[in-house]
Design a protein around this motif. Sequence first.
Motif, PDB file in Angstrom:
ATOM      1  N   ASP A 142       0.835  -1.203   0.000  1.00 36.44           N
ATOM      2  CA  ASP A 142       0.000   0.000   0.000  1.00 36.44           C
ATOM      3  C   ASP A 142       0.869   1.253   0.000  1.00 36.44           C
ATOM      4  OD1 ASP A 142      -2.456  -1.434   0.126  1.00 36.44           O
ATOM      5  OD2 ASP A 142      -2.088  -1.802   2.255  1.00 36.44           O
ATOM      6  N   GLU A 143       2.163   1.084   0.180  1.00 37.60           N
ATOM      7  CA  GLU A 143       3.077   2.215   0.219  1.00 37.60           C
ATOM      8  C   GLU A 143       3.429   2.663  -1.198  1.00 37.60           C
ATOM      9  OE1 GLU A 143       6.450   1.002   2.498  1.00 37.60           O
ATOM     10  OE2 GLU A 143       5.280   0.635   4.324  1.00 37.60           O
ATOM     11  N   PRO A 144       3.874   3.911  -1.359  1.00 38.23           N
ATOM     12  CA  PRO A 144       4.290   4.378  -2.692  1.00 38.23           C
ATOM     13  C   PRO A 144       5.459   3.551  -3.225  1.00 38.23           C
ATOM     14  CG  PRO A 144       4.045   6.219  -1.158  1.00 38.23           C
ATOM     15  CD  PRO A 144       3.972   4.964  -0.334  1.00 38.23           C
ATOM     16  N   VAL A 145       5.496   3.347  -4.528  1.00 34.91           N
ATOM     17  CA  VAL A 145       6.581   2.601  -5.166  1.00 34.91           C
ATOM     18  C   VAL A 145       7.130   3.420  -6.327  1.00 34.91           C
ATOM     19  CG1 VAL A 145       5.695   0.340  -4.504  1.00 34.91           C
ATOM     20  CG2 VAL A 145       4.976   1.367  -6.678  1.00 34.91           C
ATOM     21  N   ARG A 158       6.443  -2.319   4.490  1.00 29.47           N
ATOM     22  CA  ARG A 158       5.351  -3.269   4.709  1.00 29.47           C
ATOM     23  C   ARG A 158       4.842  -3.716   3.339  1.00 29.47           C
ATOM     24  NH1 ARG A 158       3.471  -3.356   9.908  1.00 29.47           N
ATOM     25  NH2 ARG A 158       1.512  -4.296   9.211  1.00 29.47           N
ATOM     26  N   LYS A 159       5.056  -4.988   3.037  1.00 30.96           N
ATOM     27  CA  LYS A 159       4.669  -5.491   1.727  1.00 30.96           C
ATOM     28  C   LYS A 159       4.496  -6.996   1.776  1.00 30.96           C
ATOM     29  CE  LYS A 159       9.552  -5.352   0.334  1.00 30.96           C
ATOM     30  NZ  LYS A 159      10.524  -4.676  -0.576  1.00 30.96           N
ATOM     31  N   THR A 160       3.923  -7.507   0.713  1.00 29.58           N
ATOM     32  CA  THR A 160       3.832  -8.941   0.493  1.00 29.58           C
ATOM     33  C   THR A 160       4.787  -9.289  -0.629  1.00 29.58           C
ATOM     34  OG1 THR A 160       1.512  -8.988   1.162  1.00 29.58           O
ATOM     35  CG2 THR A 160       2.318 -10.858  -0.128  1.00 29.58           C
ATOM     36  N   VAL A 161       5.598 -10.305  -0.428  1.00 23.80           N
ATOM     37  CA  VAL A 161       6.580 -10.704  -1.426  1.00 23.80           C
ATOM     38  C   VAL A 161       6.257 -12.116  -1.904  1.00 23.80           C
ATOM     39  CG1 VAL A 161       9.016 -11.153  -1.898  1.00 23.80           C
ATOM     40  CG2 VAL A 161       8.357  -9.216  -0.438  1.00 23.80           C
ATOM     41  N   ASP A 162       6.031 -12.244  -3.196  1.00 25.18           N
ATOM     42  CA  ASP A 162       5.824 -13.551  -3.799  1.00 25.18           C
ATOM     43  C   ASP A 162       7.094 -13.897  -4.552  1.00 25.18           C
ATOM     44  OD1 ASP A 162       5.216 -15.682  -5.574  1.00 25.18           O
ATOM     45  OD2 ASP A 162       3.090 -15.240  -5.324  1.00 25.18           O
ATOM     46  N   THR A 163       7.793 -14.899  -4.107  1.00 22.14           N
ATOM     47  CA  THR A 163       9.095 -15.233  -4.693  1.00 22.14           C
ATOM     48  C   THR A 163       9.001 -16.292  -5.782  1.00 22.14           C
ATOM     49  OG1 THR A 163       9.507 -16.819  -2.921  1.00 22.14           O
ATOM     50  CG2 THR A 163      10.342 -14.580  -2.602  1.00 22.14           C
ATOM     51  N   THR A 164       7.793 -16.603  -6.265  1.00 23.12           N
ATOM     52  CA  THR A 164       7.741 -17.573  -7.364  1.00 23.12           C
ATOM     53  C   THR A 164       7.879 -16.962  -8.757  1.00 23.12           C
ATOM     54  OG1 THR A 164       5.364 -17.682  -6.860  1.00 23.12           O
ATOM     55  CG2 THR A 164       6.762 -19.505  -6.192  1.00 23.12           C
ATOM     56  N   PRO A 165       7.206 -15.885  -9.193  1.00 20.40           N
ATOM     57  CA  PRO A 165       5.879 -15.446  -8.775  1.00 20.40           C
ATOM     58  C   PRO A 165       4.835 -16.071  -9.679  1.00 20.40           C
ATOM     59  CG  PRO A 165       6.871 -13.762 -10.129  1.00 20.40           C
ATOM     60  CD  PRO A 165       7.788 -14.954 -10.151  1.00 20.40           C
ATOM     61  N   VAL A 166       4.265 -17.160  -9.216  1.00 22.31           N
ATOM     62  CA  VAL A 166       3.269 -17.879 -10.002  1.00 22.31           C
ATOM     63  C   VAL A 166       1.858 -17.457  -9.593  1.00 22.31           C
ATOM     64  CG1 VAL A 166       2.352 -20.155 -10.551  1.00 22.31           C
ATOM     65  CG2 VAL A 166       4.824 -19.819 -10.348  1.00 22.31           C
ATOM     66  N   GLN A 167       1.627 -17.299  -8.325  1.00 23.23           N
ATOM     67  CA  GLN A 167       0.327 -16.876  -7.829  1.00 23.23           C
ATOM     68  C   GLN A 167       0.510 -15.659  -6.942  1.00 23.23           C
ATOM     69  OE1 GLN A 167      -1.266 -20.375  -5.934  1.00 23.23           O
ATOM     70  NE2 GLN A 167      -2.215 -21.069  -7.837  1.00 23.23           N
ATOM     71  N   GLU A 196      -4.010  -1.702  -4.689  1.00 19.83           N
ATOM     72  CA  GLU A 196      -2.674  -2.058  -4.213  1.00 19.83           C
ATOM     73  C   GLU A 196      -1.634  -1.819  -5.306  1.00 19.83           C
ATOM     74  OE1 GLU A 196      -3.641  -5.600  -1.003  1.00 19.83           O
ATOM     75  OE2 GLU A 196      -3.407  -6.125  -3.127  1.00 19.83           O
ATOM     76  N   ASN A 197      -0.427  -1.482  -4.894  1.00 15.00           N
ATOM     77  CA  ASN A 197       0.672  -1.296  -5.837  1.00 15.00           C
ATOM     78  C   ASN A 197       1.383  -2.626  -6.052  1.00 15.00           C
ATOM     79  OD1 ASN A 197       0.308   1.491  -6.211  1.00 15.00           O
ATOM     80  ND2 ASN A 197       1.385   1.926  -4.292  1.00 15.00           N
ATOM     81  N   LEU A 198       1.574  -2.970  -7.298  1.00 16.61           N
ATOM     82  CA  LEU A 198       2.180  -4.244  -7.667  1.00 16.61           C
ATOM     83  C   LEU A 198       3.422  -3.990  -8.513  1.00 16.61           C
ATOM     84  CD1 LEU A 198       2.160  -7.361  -8.108  1.00 16.61           C
ATOM     85  CD2 LEU A 198       0.634  -6.927 -10.055  1.00 16.61           C
ATOM     86  N   THR A 199       4.548  -4.608  -8.123  1.00 16.34           N
ATOM     87  CA  THR A 199       5.789  -4.461  -8.882  1.00 16.34           C
ATOM     88  C   THR A 199       6.329  -5.835  -9.249  1.00 16.34           C
ATOM     89  OG1 THR A 199       6.338  -2.441  -7.660  1.00 16.34           O
ATOM     90  CG2 THR A 199       8.103  -3.476  -8.922  1.00 16.34           C
ATOM     91  N   PHE A 200       6.591  -6.017 -10.522  1.00 15.08           N
ATOM     92  CA  PHE A 200       7.244  -7.235 -10.999  1.00 15.08           C
ATOM     93  C   PHE A 200       8.731  -6.958 -11.185  1.00 15.08           C
ATOM     94  CE2 PHE A 200       3.010  -8.544 -12.668  1.00 15.08           C
ATOM     95  CZ  PHE A 200       2.953  -9.782 -12.040  1.00 15.08           C
ATOM     96  N   LYS A 233      -1.729   1.927 -10.672  1.00 11.24           N
ATOM     97  CA  LYS A 233      -3.108   2.384 -10.877  1.00 11.24           C
ATOM     98  C   LYS A 233      -4.063   1.190 -10.963  1.00 11.24           C
ATOM     99  CE  LYS A 233      -1.624   6.596 -13.225  1.00 11.24           C
ATOM    100  NZ  LYS A 233      -1.690   7.427 -14.458  1.00 11.24           N
ATOM    101  N   THR A 234      -3.868   0.262 -10.071  1.00 10.23           N
ATOM    102  CA  THR A 234      -4.733  -0.928 -10.102  1.00 10.23           C
ATOM    103  C   THR A 234      -6.139  -0.631  -9.620  1.00 10.23           C
ATOM    104  OG1 THR A 234      -4.076  -1.621  -7.868  1.00 10.23           O
ATOM    105  CG2 THR A 234      -2.723  -2.408  -9.701  1.00 10.23           C
ATOM    106  N   ALA A 235      -6.335   0.525  -8.965  1.00  8.77           N
ATOM    107  CA  ALA A 235      -7.687   0.884  -8.517  1.00  8.77           C
ATOM    108  C   ALA A 235      -8.619   1.057  -9.705  1.00  8.77           C
ATOM    109  CB  ALA A 235      -7.636   2.154  -7.682  1.00  8.77           C
ATOM    110  N   ALA A 236      -8.074   1.428 -10.863  1.00  9.92           N
ATOM    111  CA  ALA A 236      -8.904   1.646 -12.049  1.00  9.92           C
ATOM    112  C   ALA A 236      -9.142   0.363 -12.837  1.00  9.92           C
ATOM    113  CB  ALA A 236      -8.237   2.684 -12.956  1.00  9.92           C
ATOM    114  N   MET A 237      -8.493  -0.706 -12.428  1.00 10.78           N
ATOM    115  CA  MET A 237      -8.679  -1.968 -13.146  1.00 10.78           C
ATOM    116  C   MET A 237     -10.001  -2.610 -12.740  1.00 10.78           C
ATOM    117  SD  MET A 237      -4.919  -3.782 -12.942  1.00 10.78           S
ATOM    118  CE  MET A 237      -3.484  -3.089 -13.772  1.00 10.78           C
ATOM    119  N   PRO A 238     -10.826  -3.029 -13.708  1.00  8.02           N
ATOM    120  CA  PRO A 238     -12.078  -3.712 -13.352  1.00  8.02           C
ATOM    121  C   PRO A 238     -11.803  -5.085 -12.760  1.00  8.02           C
ATOM    122  CG  PRO A 238     -11.729  -3.794 -15.724  1.00  8.02           C
ATOM    123  CD  PRO A 238     -10.659  -2.885 -15.170  1.00  8.02           C
TER     124      PRO A 238
END
Length: 547
Positions: free
Chosen positions: A346-349, A362-371, A378-382, A449-454
């Motif tokens: 939720d923090e700026p990226v 404070r973040k969630t880290v998916d180390t696969t990243p399959v799922q 939420e802010n998502l970074t690949f 800008k995932t808030a605008a994603m349906p």
Amino acid sequence: MSLIKPVWTVIILFISVSLAIPAVTAGNLTITEPSVNEAAFAEMRDFYVYGVFPELLEHPGNIRVLLKDDSGVVLRTVMSSVNETGVTPESSVEMSLVPEKWGGLLAPDAITTPGGVTNGSNKLLVTHTYYLALVQGGVTRGMGSYTDVSGGTLEPITRDLTAGTYTLVVEGLDGDVAGERVEKGIAFGTTHASLGTFRPEVNKQNVINWAENRTPPLRVYLDWFPGYFRIGDAGYEIPDRWQANNAIEVANNLPGTAIDTIAAAENDCLIYNIGNTSATLQVELAAILANGLLDADHTAFTHYDIGEPSMAWMDRATGTAASATGKMVAHPPETRVVYTRAEITDEPVRENYFSTVVNDSRKTVDTTPVQVTIVQGENLTFYGVTRPIATTLTGAGSAYRYIPDDQIVTYVYESETLGRFTFTGCLVREFEGGYLGSANYEFGHAFTKTAAMPAGTWLLAVSAYNTTGALVEKTNRTIELQVAAPSPAPDLPTVVAAAAPASTPAAAEAPGFGVVLVLVGLLVVVGVRRGGWSSPAPFVFNSLESA
């Protein structure tokens, strides 16, 4: 000595010589370098013979270095010429010939006495704490000192150091080292290197570990290349010499080699923190690119499975500290683009940015990243890595140093519903002390800008492009994106307590039926609502390779 030997013969002979003639200390004399792990060289390599005295010597004295072939013939002779204090005087070293120097160290490459700078047999420096000698193999013959006195007079060298085994002899001639002698077996042939940047230190150690854990162990360049030397904060650099020697270790394109050819080149290269001006990029990787070895069978690229040697953060769900350690893995040959992890916060990226010093995000880290599970807003970074691509190169101003003209610089994510997302440039990584390093061949694509994603499940087609806008092969990927709406806040009943009138208390009586129905109704509504709440379906990023 036969100039052409099968690779396995050279290796067996070298092992035999190494076991028979170990590098031992003889009083004050020792051979510190070539070290035990770096006594096999590319054909025609120059090398330094470096020895650290066990203690400061008041009057070290003259030292001679001999190199003999497997028949005992002396091929190189390098000898010092010390002054009355037993060390090489500053007046004998023309440091104006050294392009870069700091801290006052002298370079044996620039010794002029006796015989001038063209005398290749005078290139041995003696100090009160160490000696350093330059032995030339052929790669830098054009620098003007490819001469030797082993034949009795100073003559141009006609025999390069090609495939085979040799014996290195260091002798003390007078002073505190008089009568001392030490020998070491070395070999010239082919090498298989583990390449990568040495910054940060953990990355250097992982490059070493990768080499040590292979069978047979790979070569890591830790000894000083001739033309580059440092002690503490002092040192010097002669780029035309050290870069030539570094480059032929990676891919030897010199004419006249016996077995060390472009076709025989073998290298493993770790894609991590490869800076714009690093030797890893401009010398080592450039040698691979220049000689068409990018996709060769014996060229292997590796990366960290999570994109970092290690990382730490605060887990969003639990609020506790979390960490992960990266593992070096081989880059898959079927694709040039690999996703190493996804981060959700939720923090700026910032796009194409990662800080190694901030460990409380404070973040969630998916180390696969399959799922990867996110919800709108939420802010998502690949994060990920790419392999280099074939390219021309532009000279960087010194021997064997080049700038690759092309690489993947643009990534496009496309969806019929979500639209087009374009990312350009490479990752910038922040280290301790505020150091910012450009990381070629790495990226961090931030979706802010995932808030605008349906809400729904969408497919993102990913493709990558070079500096001219051309599509790069083996870069098409498909990401399955599931977007979920945030969970609504629960509607809890509001109970208002009415103040009783200030009157004479009446006898207690049971609540009226109507009041009971109202209360029951409220409880039913609350129960239904609570029973009806459910978590939205997880939103999953599935990183899949497109057909």
